[in-house]
Scaffold this motif. Structure first.
Motif, PDB file in Angstrom:
ATOM      1  N   GLN A 164      41.162  39.880  30.584  1.00 27.03           N
ATOM      2  CA  GLN A 164      40.881  38.532  31.076  1.00 27.03           C
ATOM      3  C   GLN A 164      40.791  38.504  32.602  1.00 27.03           C
ATOM      4  O   GLN A 164      39.963  37.778  33.164  1.00 27.03           O
ATOM      5  N   ARG A 196      32.602  39.776  26.442  1.00 28.25           N
ATOM      6  CA  ARG A 196      33.441  38.597  26.703  1.00 28.25           C
ATOM      7  C   ARG A 196      33.812  37.877  25.401  1.00 28.25           C
ATOM      8  O   ARG A 196      34.949  37.419  25.246  1.00 28.25           O
ATOM      9  N   GLN A 241      37.526  37.242  23.944  1.00 25.23           N
ATOM     10  CA  GLN A 241      37.944  35.901  23.556  1.00 25.23           C
ATOM     11  C   GLN A 241      38.478  35.878  22.128  1.00 25.23           C
ATOM     12  O   GLN A 241      39.521  35.270  21.843  1.00 25.23           O
ATOM     13  N   TRP A 292      42.243  35.098  21.034  1.00 22.79           N
ATOM     14  CA  TRP A 292      42.499  34.000  20.090  1.00 22.79           C
ATOM     15  C   TRP A 292      43.266  34.494  18.870  1.00 22.79           C
ATOM     16  O   TRP A 292      44.229  33.861  18.427  1.00 22.79           O
TER      17      TRP A 292
END
Length: 232
Positions: free
Chosen positions: A24, A67, A71, A75
């Motif tokens: 990140q 990306r 993500q 999550w």
């Protein structure tokens, strides 16, 4: 049996958090793609195969897929982590209720008689207390039986496995399969080797993702279901 997390699991969870945060930070600092000293990338060699000869298009597509994979990775980890914490707290509360009912589960016939003598209906009514007492004792016993079943037959879900990045790889390969379908108009080949498998590995390496066992991406691409082109 419902078990607390081991030290190894805790270390694995910490490693997962560190990996997610590292990725990140790289996204926040400009992007995932790690260019060579010459300014090139391994995926540039696949521009004619999957990018219509346009290197920048392919670079942008791989960056976006990377990306999305991060993500999804984040999550999935956060969802499981939150569910694990909630589950452990709930099991702790169930255990407290079960232990609090220990005395009630030990009531014998003479003790029940004392309750009948010690309780009387308000306002001179003639209602019997039997149903209420039986319901309470039955509920306490049911909680105990169910709690024992939980401890014997279930355990708190384990943290995401550390070191192999299965979740990240799975999300990445799914994005790559969708890219192949949309870009070439046909599903990707179900093969662990070949040009597409080499492209996936090059993209993975250019994105600076964790090292994987050989053929991991190809094996995933071979197993995961294919989606038909959108217009088919």
């Amino acid at each position: 049996m419902v078990k607390p997390p081991s030290k190894a699991s805790s270390r694995g969870q910490s490693n997962q958090v560190a990996e997610i945060r590292r990725l990140q930070r790289r996204i926040a600092n400009g992007g995932l793609l790690q260019f060579q000293k010459t300014g090139g990338l391994e995926i540039d060699n696949f521009a004619s195969d999957f990018g219509n000869g346009n290197k920048q298009f392919l670079r942008d597509a791989v960056e976006q897929m990377g990306r999305l994979a991060v993500q999804d990775f984040s999550w999935s980890f956060d969802l499981l982590s939150g569910a694990r914490d909630f589950t452990k707290r709930t099991l702790h509360e169930i255990e407290k209720v079960d232990k609090a009912g220990l005395w009630l589960r030990g009531l014998d016939q003479s003790m029940m008689m004392n309750l009948h003598v010690g309780l009387s209906a308000r306002d001179g009514r003639s209602e019997s207390v039997d149903l209420e007492l039986d319901a309470i004792i039955e509920a306490v016993q049911l909680i105990h039986r169910s709690n024992e079943t939980l401890k014997q037959d279930f355990e708190v879900s384990r943290p995401l496995v550390s070191g192999r990045s299965e979740v990240l790889a799975n999300a990445f390969v799914r994005s790559m399969l969708a890219f192949h379908r949309d870009q070439l108009g046909r599903p990707a080949p179900k093969a662990r080797t070949g040009r597409f498998a080499e492209f996936m590995q090059a993209a993975w390496d250019d994105l600076g993702f964790p090292k994987l066992a050989e053929d991991t991406l190809g094996n995933l691409a071979e197993r995961l279901p294919r989606l038909m082109p959108k217009d088919s």
